[in-house]
Design an enzyme around this catalytic site. Structure first.
Site, mmCIF file in Angstrom:
data_model
loop_
_atom_site.group_PDB
_atom_site.id
_atom_site.type_symbol
_atom_site.label_atom_id
_atom_site.label_comp_id
_atom_site.label_asym_id
_atom_site.label_seq_id
_atom_site.Cartn_x
_atom_site.Cartn_y
_atom_site.Cartn_z
ATOM 1 N N PHE A 117 85.087 142.023 52.931
ATOM 2 C CA PHE A 117 85.296 141.645 51.533
ATOM 3 C C PHE A 117 84.040 141.987 50.731
ATOM 4 O O PHE A 117 82.930 141.680 51.153
ATOM 5 C CB PHE A 117 85.591 140.151 51.460
ATOM 6 C CG PHE A 117 86.090 139.686 50.128
ATOM 7 C CD1 PHE A 117 87.412 139.882 49.763
ATOM 8 C CD2 PHE A 117 85.240 139.053 49.239
ATOM 9 C CE1 PHE A 117 87.878 139.448 48.531
ATOM 10 C CE2 PHE A 117 85.705 138.618 47.999
ATOM 11 C CZ PHE A 117 87.027 138.814 47.651
ATOM 12 N N ASP A 188 83.164 135.217 59.059
ATOM 13 C CA ASP A 188 83.814 134.743 57.851
ATOM 14 C C ASP A 188 85.273 134.428 58.202
ATOM 15 O O ASP A 188 86.005 135.306 58.693
ATOM 16 C CB ASP A 188 83.716 135.830 56.761
ATOM 17 C CG ASP A 188 84.256 135.347 55.424
ATOM 18 O OD1 ASP A 188 85.216 134.565 55.421
ATOM 19 O OD2 ASP A 188 83.718 135.784 54.393
ATOM 20 N N TYR A 213 90.529 127.232 49.467
ATOM 21 C CA TYR A 213 91.566 127.372 48.421
ATOM 22 C C TYR A 213 92.658 128.348 48.818
ATOM 23 O O TYR A 213 93.660 128.445 48.135
ATOM 24 C CB TYR A 213 90.944 127.795 47.076
ATOM 25 C CG TYR A 213 90.021 128.997 47.168
ATOM 26 C CD1 TYR A 213 90.516 130.288 47.208
ATOM 27 C CD2 TYR A 213 88.638 128.810 47.235
ATOM 28 C CE1 TYR A 213 89.661 131.368 47.298
ATOM 29 C CE2 TYR A 213 87.773 129.892 47.327
ATOM 30 C CZ TYR A 213 88.290 131.173 47.360
ATOM 31 O OH TYR A 213 87.446 132.240 47.471
ATOM 32 N N LYS A 214 92.452 129.093 49.926
ATOM 33 C CA LYS A 214 93.484 130.049 50.372
ATOM 34 C C LYS A 214 94.482 129.294 51.256
ATOM 35 O O LYS A 214 95.249 128.487 50.760
ATOM 36 C CB LYS A 214 92.823 131.222 51.085
ATOM 37 C CG LYS A 214 91.988 132.083 50.116
ATOM 38 C CD LYS A 214 91.158 133.152 50.801
ATOM 39 C CE LYS A 214 90.367 133.940 49.751
ATOM 40 N NZ LYS A 214 89.269 134.715 50.331
ATOM 41 N N ARG A 360 100.310 143.477 49.428
ATOM 42 C CA ARG A 360 99.900 142.493 50.443
ATOM 43 C C ARG A 360 100.774 141.250 50.355
ATOM 44 O O ARG A 360 101.041 140.736 49.262
ATOM 45 C CB ARG A 360 98.439 142.137 50.180
ATOM 46 C CG ARG A 360 97.807 141.241 51.192
ATOM 47 C CD ARG A 360 96.329 141.076 50.898
ATOM 48 N NE ARG A 360 96.119 140.143 49.791
ATOM 49 C CZ ARG A 360 95.009 139.409 49.627
ATOM 50 N NH1 ARG A 360 94.005 139.533 50.486
ATOM 51 N NH2 ARG A 360 94.886 138.591 48.605
HETATM 52 C C1 LIG Z 1 88.219 135.117 49.356
HETATM 53 C C2 LIG Z 1 87.020 135.647 50.028
HETATM 54 C C3 LIG Z 1 85.739 135.423 49.500
HETATM 55 C C4 LIG Z 1 85.578 134.725 48.180
HETATM 56 O O1 LIG Z 1 84.349 134.085 48.047
HETATM 57 P P1 LIG Z 1 84.145 132.976 46.937
HETATM 58 O O2 LIG Z 1 82.680 132.870 46.809
HETATM 59 O O3 LIG Z 1 84.801 131.713 47.439
HETATM 60 O O4 LIG Z 1 84.804 133.443 45.671
HETATM 61 C C5 LIG Z 1 84.642 135.876 50.215
HETATM 62 N N1 LIG Z 1 84.801 136.537 51.382
HETATM 63 C C6 LIG Z 1 86.019 136.782 51.909
HETATM 64 C C7 LIG Z 1 86.147 137.505 53.200
HETATM 65 C C8 LIG Z 1 87.166 136.364 51.237
HETATM 66 O O5 LIG Z 1 88.372 136.635 51.726
#
Ligand SMILES: *Cc1c(COP(=O)(O)O)cnc(C)c1O
Length: 401
Positions: A117, A188, A213-214, A360
């Site tokens: 990400f 992660d 939140y996911k 997705r």
């Molecule tokens: C959703 C996601 C994030 C988002 O990070 P935030 O700081 O909570 O906005 C970071 N890394 C990955 C792999 C994600 O899927």
């Protein structure tokens, strides 16, 4: 006593889902649990209203990051007392990375993959720049990660399940290889926790972080969490020395002293209302067995892939075909994927689009079943066969996809 098998009819009854909507985006933002409004309202009235500042102690707000961290720890195979909640995932990744790099001071390479990400990669780039000591981020194709783990690598930083394709890394095997080369690992769990069983301790993970939140359904802006393995807990330092991570925050000392173990990864004042929402979301998760969840997830993703491949020859699978090699989402390549997703959304099937051409779909067994899968396949097939995506209004790019 073994946990009873998960009752997915019950879990479904615990969520608000708008009538007529097939929600396949719980991997981006989970729906509202039925119990959450009352739980958040309680944090306001009577807690905030009547206790005011006394709420930090009397309502347990101050220790909520550790208390909820312990509840999460029990769900991800982490040792109790080694997870703390707060901030956002990007910040927790930054802290984990800074701490891990400091534990390998003679090394300069952060290894990750090109599918990671962007925020994780940006955080690594920013930290490397700040350190200014030659630390650099190296990214390789996901399938080449193992071959690039060497004695130069300080930290292997990976997202277990790829946000775009759902491809899953072998956490245990890669952690073992990293350790053989003296490197540390950061996992992660953004697309793992709530999507499949996670067992950090048995994988030997050094650090981990994830969001709530996911798949966890704690609401927009819900805080993240961080795990520091017990073997590093006393040495790992935070790069963000906030007062809530101080050994005695209310002594207001001039100089920073780290709090005990993972508590030092706290930064500032915790988001009490959002923590109340997280508490309500975890109540549902505590009734879920992750092996049951995984089995249901595989049934749903297999059914979706089979349906789409049978009826939508224009789409090409972007996720691994082997269910063991993917998380709880399925992605397809389609050149006009953006427009096709808008056409789906207009018809009540909510997935999302990830550049350049990925459609997705997230499968969340807590509230998605076979009938939603079949409904989504049917609508997608109509859109594809009738080229219903081919309209100007579906091609206007929004800020958030
Ligand atoms: C959703 C996601 C994030 C988002 O990070 P935030 O700081 O909570 O906005 C970071 N890394 C990955 C792999 C994600 O899927």
């Amino acid at each position: 006593m073994p946990k009873p098998h998960t009752d997915f009819d019950w879990t479904r009854s615990q969520f608000h889902l708008p009538d007529g909507m097939i929600y396949l985006d719980g991997n981006s933002l989970g729906p509202l649990p039925v119990a959450t409004p009352a739980r958040v309202a309680r944090a306001m009235e009577p807690e905030w209203r009547d206790m005011l500042i006394g709420g930090w102690v009397k309502a347990g707000w101050h220790l909520a990051p550790e208390r909820l961290g312990d509840r999460i720890a029990a769900m991800i195979g982490a040792e109790p007392g080694h997870v703390v909640v707060g901030d956002t995932l990007s910040i927790k990744i930054y802290q984990a990375l800074a701490a891990a790099l400091a534990l390998r001071p003679e090394r300069r390479v952060i290894l990750s993959d090109t599918g990671n990400f962007p925020s994780d990669l940006y955080m690594a780039q920013g930290l490397a720049e700040t350190l200014g000591n030659g630390t650099r981020l190296v990214t390789v194709a996901p399938e080449e990660v193992e071959a690039h783990i060497s004695d130069e690598v300080a930290v292997l930083m990976l997202t277990e399940v790829d946000y775009r394709t759902g491809r899953r890394h072998d956490m245990k095997a890669l952690t073992e290889t990293a350790h053989e080369h003296g490197a540390l690992t950061i996992w992660d769990l953004a697309h793992s926790f709530g999507a499949l069983p996670v067992d950090l301790a048995s994988c030997g993970a050094d650090f981990a972080a994830g969001c709530t939140y996911k798949y966890i359904n704690a609401g927009p802006g819900a805080p993240a969490f961080i795990y520091v393995a017990p073997k590093h807990a006393a040495q790992a330092q935070t790069a963000l020395q906030g007062w809530q991570g101080h050994a005695t925050p209310f002594a207001f000392e001039h100089d920073y002293r780290p709090a005990f173990e993972v508590t030092r990864m706290r930064v500032g004042t915790p988001p009490v209302l959002q923590l109340a929402a997280l508490e309500a979301a975890l109540d549902v998760w505590e009734q879920v067995d992750f092996e049951d969840l995984r089995a249901r997830s595989i049934v749903l993703t297999e059914r979706f892939i089979a349906g789409v491949e049978a009826r939508c020859p224009q789409l090409r699978l972007a996720s691994p075909r082997d269910p063991e090699a993917r998380g709880s989402q399925v992605s397809f390549h389609f050149e006009e994927g953006y427009a096709a997703m808008q056409a789906l959304i207009a018809r009540g099937v909510i997935g999302d689009f990830r550049a350049p051409d990925i459609m997705r779909f997230g499968f969340t067994p807590l509230y998605i079943g076979e009938s939603e899968v079949d409904g989504a396949v049917g609508i997608l097939a109509e859109i594809m066969s009738g080229k219903l995506w081919d309209r100007a209004e579906y091609k206007v790019k929004a800020i958030i996809t």
